[in-house]
Design an enzyme around this catalytic site. Sequence first.
Site, PDB file in Angstrom:
ATOM      1  N   GLY A   1      60.166  62.714  51.988  1.00 42.91           N
ATOM      2  CA  GLY A   1      60.215  63.088  50.559  1.00 42.91           C
ATOM      3  C   GLY A   1      61.196  63.801  49.947  1.00 42.91           C
TER       4      GLY A   1
ATOM      5  N   CYS B   1      44.560  39.210  39.286  1.00 41.07           N
ATOM      6  CA  CYS B   1      44.974  39.984  40.181  1.00 41.07           C
ATOM      7  C   CYS B   1      46.492  40.023  40.222  1.00 41.07           C
ATOM      8  CB  CYS B   1      44.794  39.464  41.889  1.00 41.07           C
ATOM      9  SG  CYS B   1      43.140  39.783  42.447  1.00 41.07           S
TER      10      CYS B   1
ATOM     11  N   CYS C   1      45.127  37.379  45.970  1.00 37.95           N
ATOM     12  CA  CYS C   1      44.374  36.453  45.260  1.00 37.95           C
ATOM     13  C   CYS C   1      44.266  35.347  45.842  1.00 37.95           C
ATOM     14  CB  CYS C   1      44.926  36.334  43.888  1.00 37.95           C
ATOM     15  SG  CYS C   1      43.717  35.952  42.626  1.00 37.95           S
TER      16      CYS C   1
ATOM     17  N   CYS D   1      38.847  39.927  38.709  1.00 39.24           N
ATOM     18  CA  CYS D   1      39.919  39.147  38.579  1.00 39.24           C
ATOM     19  C   CYS D   1      39.209  37.622  38.036  1.00 39.24           C
ATOM     20  CB  CYS D   1      40.619  38.635  39.881  1.00 39.24           C
ATOM     21  SG  CYS D   1      41.592  37.246  39.848  1.00 39.24           S
TER      22      CYS D   1
ATOM     23  N   CYS E   1      39.769  35.002  41.218  1.00 42.92           N
ATOM     24  CA  CYS E   1      39.115  35.089  42.472  1.00 42.92           C
ATOM     25  C   CYS E   1      37.851  36.082  42.573  1.00 42.92           C
ATOM     26  CB  CYS E   1      40.261  35.587  43.639  1.00 42.92           C
ATOM     27  SG  CYS E   1      40.410  37.375  43.526  1.00 42.92           S
TER      28      CYS E   1
END
Lengths: 193, 294, 366
Positions: free
Chosen positions: B31, B265, B271, B240, B243
């Site tokens: 980080g 998606c 997807c 979605c 899908c």
Amino acid sequence: MSALAPGFADPPLAAQACFRRLLEAMARPGTVVTLAPPPAPPPLAPAAGAVALTLCDADTPVWLDAALAVPAVLDWLRFHAGCRIVAAPEEAAFAFAADPAVPFDRFQVGSDEYPDRSATVVLQIDAFGAGAALRLEGPGIERAAGLHVRGLPSCFVAWRAANRALYPRGVDVVLVAGRALAALPRSTDVTEG
Amino acid sequence: MSLPAYSFAYLDEQTKRMIRRALLKAVAIPGYQVPFASREMPLAYGWGTGGMQVTAAVIGPDDVLKVIDQGADDTTNAVSIRRFFALTAGVRTTERTAEATIIQTRHRIPETPLAAGQILVYQVPQPEPLRKLEPRETETRRMHALAEYGLMHVKLYEDIARHGRITLSYDYPVLVNGRHVMAPSPIPSFDNPKMHRSPALQLFGAGREKRIYAVPPYTDVVSLAFEDHPFRPWKAEAACGLCGATETYLDEVVVDDRGGRLFVCSDTDYCAERRKAGHRGAAAGHALAAGEGG
Amino acid sequence: MYVAVKGGERAIAASHAVLAETRRGDPAVPELGVDQIEQQLGHAVDRVMAEGALYDRTLAALAIKQAQGDLQEAAFLLRAYRTTLPRFCASVPIDTARMTIARRISATYKDLPGGQILGPTYDYTHRLLDAALLEAGEVPPAPRAPEPADAAMPRVTALLDQEGLIRRETGDRDAEPPDLTRAPLTFPAPRALRLQNLARGDEGFVLAMGYSTQRGYGGTHPFAGEIRYGTVAVEIAPEELGFAIEIGDIAVTECQMINQFAGSRTEPPQFTRGYGLAFGHSERKAMGMALVDRALMSRELGEDVTAPAQDEEFVLSHSDNVEASGFVQHLKLPHYVDFQSELELIRRLRQEAEARLAEPSREAAE
């Protein structure tokens, strides 16, 4: 000067392969990775030589302990890595040590603003998979990892605790034996286990 | 006159060593933003030069590379970067998340959970999570040094006081390894939980700002929040259209000028795989599905 | 819209083709030669070399041709090439006192050793469009001084230095200078690094920052002590040789501004110098740079830092047009994932606000 031992046969690809294993070792402390290093001049361990060729150059002051600062090693590092060898551990970006009496307290630990300005110490040990058992915890480790190391300096675990207390400052350690390597970044808690 | 032959993966060896040293320090201090001597790339700053430099320093001939922008493999910038590495490093490329060893991304984390051994490289426009609150590098560096993150907590608290909730929806700051506040790059906050204790190695490159940072595998990545106002990632409340997935991050597509909307998606690979497996959404067969690569 | 962004490889290839066609323009018009750009668009070449941070007139001309005359794009092309070149060494500092002068003026002395040499300048041209240039034509030869310019042409600042009136520059002449292309910029930045940053910086930005000091945002009371333009030798001193050897000549413009300094507890009142140097003939850039250099010395001189041009973090972080252009233009890239999350957020906040507003009326109805 006698014939110089060769460096990496294909530097871009060999350095990349070595770096990826080093990155894997640093990202997963306790993982022992095996390199495909060129034959480094003794007493420099082949894995230590590969680390030097991969990371060191004219921009990185390098310190060697008395055991490693022999002409064959110095010439090899200067020729293949082009690195500047320094006499004081305090000046080193990379330190290579084979003698267990490592001056741990003299390496750069970075500052609170720039903790990255710290030394990486490459420590030659006798072997992995035997000897003292270390228990490792911290980033890169799912719960806890074990690492067996033979030939570690006796003060190592105590020094690691002191180093850990400096976080985010601190020294990062790479252990090497022959062609094998494991890393102990400053973020790893090391205890006897 | 002749111009030079470029190196493997474009960057010269000295530059790669410099980036590799920075990457190892970044991994050792999760980080923390490591300054590095970012190079000019043959791509404009802001277009993924940081991610490209990280990928170039990491990639080898055995790697399989996936590049996504906004979750999609075939957006123009993703295509351009993928082609760059196919040309300069001769690596195999893929659109399948599971097949890739290195995934370079802009603004998304794939929906398919990442595995140990995979490397996710983020393109980062602004690596400093405190920059919007304090423009001076000298000041923000001091705050990180002292772990003095009061400014950030005040900002989040003001949000709650004014709006009843934290109003950050992307690039939502995280605390890494309990020590450094970090910018996750402009991924939607929906993706933040995927960073937490991921088995994959996550590397971040900010070329213009000249910073590299990292999150090693299995590292705590906690989105900043308060006990009485816990972190709440969100997405469009829809499935979605192609899908039928309900658990993915969705793009909203305007289909006409009468308010018609279609949600699909954002992760095109995820997807497409679902559709291959027989899943169908309410708008299955829409022209959008045909436009996608595969 | 969705499909357009997912153009893929074919769309990119087609875009490159149409770009090449546009660059060439009408094929009935003869194609521009790189040599023509190098010879006849010298100021453009100079600017691209300065901001591209690479002294190579031919490559700069090539970049200008490739970029259709977009000088920032050309500088970027040169930078992206420069970054692949190995760095051998730092040269010996160039000695502008030994410059082969093409132009040299001072605003602080009516006359001075070596004299004022006007050379090629637009300064006194009347800015009237010259219709004669619409047609090709011969240019009559320019008159030259019968004698070559005086070999001894001391710099104005050296004359002031003899009297001890200008602040001495300190620094190690032999030390390897810092290089922001090899190590990232950190603050506070030493003067050598600030000068490197400004020398590579965008001419427009440096000019505007310098201008702002003249309008009172960190005023430094400047005099143009001297501006000189000409060629200087570049020398390197390889360690194994032990002495310097000349590797070529470059054309540079140097500006030394002389500025007041009221003095401090440790220093008497004296003049200070703002320094500007640019590749080629670029007086505007060198002068702007000299003004900004002096403004950035405020902290070291104990002056109040109040104006943008005195703020090194502000100036140095925003001077580079390759960085600035890239980041501003990256907004062209798709951001629909982030936009979608903002869209959802705004909708939610509005729903919640509407619910709050609706509450009192519901209570009243009950």
